[in-house]
Design a protein around this motif. Sequence first.
Motif, mmCIF file in Angstrom:
data_model
loop_
_atom_site.group_PDB
_atom_site.id
_atom_site.type_symbol
_atom_site.label_atom_id
_atom_site.label_comp_id
_atom_site.label_asym_id
_atom_site.label_seq_id
_atom_site.Cartn_x
_atom_site.Cartn_y
_atom_site.Cartn_z
ATOM 1 N N ARG A 509 -11.290 -11.210 41.591
ATOM 2 C CA ARG A 509 -9.882 -11.432 41.921
ATOM 3 C C ARG A 509 -9.440 -12.817 41.463
ATOM 4 N NH1 ARG A 509 -7.334 -8.181 45.642
ATOM 5 N NH2 ARG A 509 -5.520 -9.406 44.991
ATOM 6 N N PHE A 510 -8.180 -12.890 41.012
ATOM 7 C CA PHE A 510 -7.609 -14.159 40.586
ATOM 8 C C PHE A 510 -6.191 -14.218 41.134
ATOM 9 C CE2 PHE A 510 -5.668 -17.149 37.557
ATOM 10 C CZ PHE A 510 -6.630 -18.152 37.534
ATOM 11 N N GLY A 511 -6.103 -14.543 42.395
ATOM 12 C CA GLY A 511 -4.797 -14.560 43.029
ATOM 13 C C GLY A 511 -4.418 -13.177 43.542
ATOM 14 N N PRO A 512 -3.220 -13.041 44.117
ATOM 15 C CA PRO A 512 -2.817 -11.768 44.746
ATOM 16 C C PRO A 512 -2.549 -10.650 43.753
ATOM 17 C CG PRO A 512 -1.011 -13.356 44.787
ATOM 18 C CD PRO A 512 -2.210 -14.107 44.300
ATOM 19 N N GLY A 513 -2.132 -10.945 42.516
ATOM 20 C CA GLY A 513 -1.747 -9.899 41.581
ATOM 21 C C GLY A 513 -2.404 -10.029 40.231
ATOM 22 N N ALA A 514 -3.685 -10.375 40.188
ATOM 23 C CA ALA A 514 -4.372 -10.525 38.907
ATOM 24 C C ALA A 514 -5.874 -10.445 39.130
ATOM 25 C CB ALA A 514 -4.004 -11.848 38.241
ATOM 26 N N VAL A 515 -6.596 -10.125 38.057
ATOM 27 C CA VAL A 515 -8.057 -10.159 38.058
ATOM 28 C C VAL A 515 -8.513 -10.949 36.839
ATOM 29 C CG1 VAL A 515 -8.345 -7.978 39.299
ATOM 30 C CG2 VAL A 515 -8.246 -7.972 36.807
ATOM 31 N N MET A 516 -9.677 -11.564 36.957
ATOM 32 C CA MET A 516 -10.264 -12.315 35.856
ATOM 33 C C MET A 516 -11.455 -11.539 35.311
ATOM 34 S SD MET A 516 -12.142 -16.045 35.916
ATOM 35 C CE MET A 516 -10.663 -16.927 36.377
ATOM 36 N N VAL A 517 -11.445 -11.259 34.012
ATOM 37 C CA VAL A 517 -12.540 -10.548 33.357
ATOM 38 C C VAL A 517 -13.454 -11.579 32.720
ATOM 39 C CG1 VAL A 517 -13.174 -8.809 31.658
ATOM 40 C CG2 VAL A 517 -11.010 -8.605 32.898
ATOM 41 N N ARG A 518 -14.711 -11.636 33.185
ATOM 42 C CA ARG A 518 -15.667 -12.612 32.662
ATOM 43 C C ARG A 518 -16.614 -11.998 31.634
ATOM 44 N NH1 ARG A 518 -15.880 -17.450 34.990
ATOM 45 N NH2 ARG A 518 -14.846 -17.804 37.010
ATOM 46 N N GLU A 519 -16.996 -10.720 31.832
ATOM 47 C CA GLU A 519 -17.955 -10.084 30.929
ATOM 48 C C GLU A 519 -17.523 -8.643 30.692
ATOM 49 O OE1 GLU A 519 -21.881 -10.427 32.544
ATOM 50 O OE2 GLU A 519 -21.677 -12.565 32.982
ATOM 51 N N THR A 520 -17.819 -8.135 29.495
ATOM 52 C CA THR A 520 -17.526 -6.749 29.140
ATOM 53 C C THR A 520 -18.811 -6.074 28.679
ATOM 54 O OG1 THR A 520 -16.941 -7.372 26.877
ATOM 55 C CG2 THR A 520 -15.150 -7.275 28.483
ATOM 56 N N PRO A 521 -18.891 -4.742 28.714
ATOM 57 C CA PRO A 521 -20.114 -4.044 28.296
ATOM 58 C C PRO A 521 -20.467 -4.354 26.842
ATOM 59 C CG PRO A 521 -18.659 -2.560 29.488
ATOM 60 C CD PRO A 521 -17.881 -3.806 29.229
ATOM 61 N N ALA A 522 -21.699 -4.803 26.603
ATOM 62 C CA ALA A 522 -22.117 -5.131 25.241
ATOM 63 C C ALA A 522 -22.110 -3.907 24.344
ATOM 64 C CB ALA A 522 -23.514 -5.757 25.284
ATOM 65 N N LEU A 523 -22.374 -2.743 24.925
ATOM 66 C CA LEU A 523 -22.442 -1.519 24.125
ATOM 67 C C LEU A 523 -21.108 -1.167 23.488
ATOM 68 C CD1 LEU A 523 -24.547 0.694 23.428
ATOM 69 C CD2 LEU A 523 -23.609 2.025 25.317
ATOM 70 N N LEU A 524 -20.004 -1.602 24.115
ATOM 71 C CA LEU A 524 -18.684 -1.274 23.595
ATOM 72 C C LEU A 524 -18.255 -2.200 22.467
ATOM 73 C CD1 LEU A 524 -16.675 -0.469 26.859
ATOM 74 C CD2 LEU A 524 -17.929 1.094 25.369
ATOM 75 N N GLY A 525 -19.009 -3.274 22.237
ATOM 76 C CA GLY A 525 -18.636 -4.212 21.183
ATOM 77 C C GLY A 525 -17.367 -4.958 21.541
ATOM 78 N N GLU A 526 -16.565 -5.266 20.509
ATOM 79 C CA GLU A 526 -15.310 -5.978 20.753
ATOM 80 C C GLU A 526 -14.315 -5.019 21.395
ATOM 81 O OE1 GLU A 526 -11.962 -8.595 18.282
ATOM 82 O OE2 GLU A 526 -13.811 -7.917 17.314
ATOM 83 N N VAL A 527 -13.824 -5.367 22.558
ATOM 84 C CA VAL A 527 -12.990 -4.466 23.335
ATOM 85 C C VAL A 527 -11.785 -5.232 23.868
ATOM 86 C CG1 VAL A 527 -14.250 -4.896 25.468
ATOM 87 C CG2 VAL A 527 -13.010 -2.767 25.213
ATOM 88 N N ASP A 528 -10.664 -4.525 23.991
ATOM 89 C CA ASP A 528 -9.460 -5.095 24.590
ATOM 90 C C ASP A 528 -9.644 -5.067 26.112
ATOM 91 O OD1 ASP A 528 -6.973 -5.718 25.599
ATOM 92 O OD2 ASP A 528 -5.868 -4.539 24.132
ATOM 93 N N ALA A 529 -10.040 -6.208 26.679
ATOM 94 C CA ALA A 529 -10.365 -6.251 28.106
ATOM 95 C C ALA A 529 -9.153 -5.900 28.962
ATOM 96 C CB ALA A 529 -10.900 -7.631 28.476
ATOM 97 N N GLY A 530 -7.976 -6.368 28.561
ATOM 98 C CA GLY A 530 -6.789 -6.081 29.352
ATOM 99 C C GLY A 530 -6.484 -4.600 29.407
ATOM 100 N N ALA A 531 -6.543 -3.926 28.256
ATOM 101 C CA ALA A 531 -6.276 -2.494 28.220
ATOM 102 C C ALA A 531 -7.328 -1.724 29.000
ATOM 103 C CB ALA A 531 -6.228 -2.006 26.769
ATOM 104 N N LEU A 532 -8.590 -2.142 28.886
ATOM 105 C CA LEU A 532 -9.661 -1.470 29.619
ATOM 106 C C LEU A 532 -9.440 -1.579 31.121
ATOM 107 C CD1 LEU A 532 -12.433 -0.095 29.773
ATOM 108 C CD2 LEU A 532 -13.484 -2.362 29.572
ATOM 109 N N VAL A 533 -9.120 -2.753 31.600
ATOM 110 C CA VAL A 533 -8.926 -2.957 33.039
ATOM 111 C C VAL A 533 -7.714 -2.179 33.537
ATOM 112 C CG1 VAL A 533 -8.282 -4.681 34.760
ATOM 113 C CG2 VAL A 533 -10.106 -5.170 33.130
ATOM 114 N N ARG A 534 -6.631 -2.155 32.765
ATOM 115 C CA ARG A 534 -5.435 -1.409 33.200
ATOM 116 C C ARG A 534 -5.719 0.090 33.264
ATOM 117 N NH1 ARG A 534 -3.203 -5.408 29.771
ATOM 118 N NH2 ARG A 534 -1.935 -6.919 30.945
ATOM 119 N N ASP A 535 -6.479 0.594 32.279
ATOM 120 C CA ASP A 535 -6.837 2.019 32.319
ATOM 121 C C ASP A 535 -7.668 2.334 33.556
ATOM 122 O OD1 ASP A 535 -5.493 2.456 29.985
ATOM 123 O OD2 ASP A 535 -7.274 2.489 28.695
#
Length: 615
Positions: A509-535
């Motif tokens: 969590r990063f405040g009341p209306g946000a999240v902080m993405v620190r790490e993403t799955p290595a298997l997915l390679g380069e990924v749009d973290a924002g789109a992944l989290v929203r989905d």
Amino acid sequence: MPIEQLSETLIDQIAAGEVVERPASVVKELVENSLDAGARRIEIVTAGGGKSLLRITDDGHGIPEAELPLAVRRHCTSKLAGGLDAIASLGFRGEALPSIGSVARLSLRSRAAGADGAHEILVQGGRTEGPRPAALGQGTVIEVRDLFHAVPARLKFLKSDRAESSAITEVVRRIAVAFPGVRFELAGEDRSPTILEAVAPGREIDRVAQVLGADFTDNSFALDAAREGVRLTGHAGLPTFHRGNALHQFAYVNGRPVRDKMILSAIRGAYADAMARDRHPVCVLFLDLDPRDVDVNVHPAKADVRFRDPGLVRGLVVGSIRAAMANLALRGSTEGAGGLMARFRAGPTGFAPAPSPPTPAAAASAASFGSGRGFSAQPSARYEIDASPSRPLNGPAPRFADFAPSARSVAPAAAEPTPARAQFPLGAARAQIDRAFIVAETGDSLVIVDQHAAHERLVYEALKTSLHAKPLPSQMLLLPEIVDLPEADADRLGEAAPTLERFGLRLERFGPGAVMVRETPALLGEVDAGALVRDLADELADSGTGTGLQARVDHVAATMACHGSVRAGRRLDGAEMNALLRQMEATPGSGTCNHGRPTFIELKLADIERLFGRR
């Protein structure tokens, strides 16, 4: 305009718009009332697609004369003695009959058990007449004529008579599956008669066969699982037995037919990596749980429900179907073999030639080979080679020799010893055709295996086991990404964070209306973290589960399996072919590839003999 009190008739007509959508809605409400009354025989007669006439006759316990006026009055019911927390009947709102009577001409004739005679009450435009004496044995007859004559605007939006008639049939079929001990009959001038005979206790699968077809029983497996007070029973189709839409998926909650999107989503999830995305499984699922753990009072049509713990129900459905498929003996759909044999029988043009009268000599020859029976496209009983009409006159029955090789297309199995053909479900490899298909022989059949599709499934299952055996590796972002979300979505993602971390996605969590993405799955390679989290946030809001990340990981594994498996065009020797067959027999779900295509087709030798007129 000034505020005015609506008339009772207009109030009823507005309420009818919620309950009575089309003729099929009327049939659903009235048939459910008959079942609540303990009926064992229900007859539905229609005319004009149900717009001109709907008549439902049952042999239930009936309605006493004194209660008939209450039966057609809004918010009068006998089914809520236990309150909304313990609904044990199909109907409970007390709105169906008065709503129907406000938009149609309704007559209700009933004779209660033990009563001296029957009585009838009429409702038209919200006005009642009666009760008055009538002639009827025990039970109830309800006639609905000229549906929506009082609201022409609704009438013009109905579909054709045929479409409305089909919708009525579908409603009755869905209800009938849950009540196999009741006889249902549909008749009328706008349809062909349909009769669903009652089946004996313990033979509920016979009712399913009446509705979904006899081939479903040959291409399905039974389900019986329970978890934390929720029990799942029923039958689910093999991954190779599928349809072009989801109309063949029947779900019931405490005996009530539902079209709940969470249950439908769970069914899709269970078959996600075993069936093509544009195909739909066939299944009949019964969920039984404490009525206090499910709310059926969320929609006037009672087709939607809300579970106290949707994650538990979804997990039970997905896990039970996948576990049952994993424990199945290797089975292929009879549709594949039946369709292939039908094509063989039709000839090269695809159309079966018209039969010509046999000559006396041909008839005698056919009789000598026992070919008097017709050919069946469906796989038949066990093949007995020693009883085959084509066996030699003397000596033991022959075994298949290896196919002779051609310049390119057919390669025989190696000369080294091969396993006995009856020792394994997929038998012994005999040849490789066009460097793409393996031909194997069992004790009573030929098996044709698509080597690429089969090996693709084997590699995929091995990759999945390796990937999910431990937390997936992740890659740290150089700069953590902040994703702004509605507060409710951020809360849901925060609760699901421990589960998501197992798949390599680390967020906080990063405040009341946000999240902080620190790490993403290595298997997915380069990924749009924002789109992944929203989905994932959308999925959690919709179904309560964050399986989308796992689906992405599995998709990568499927792609790796596709490119890393044995390709069509590769020459295999006998040992390699037999090793592939043995791995298929030991791997759950190996009857289909990752894209839902069958990996093998089994042809019974008895049917092949009939194809050649030898049986």
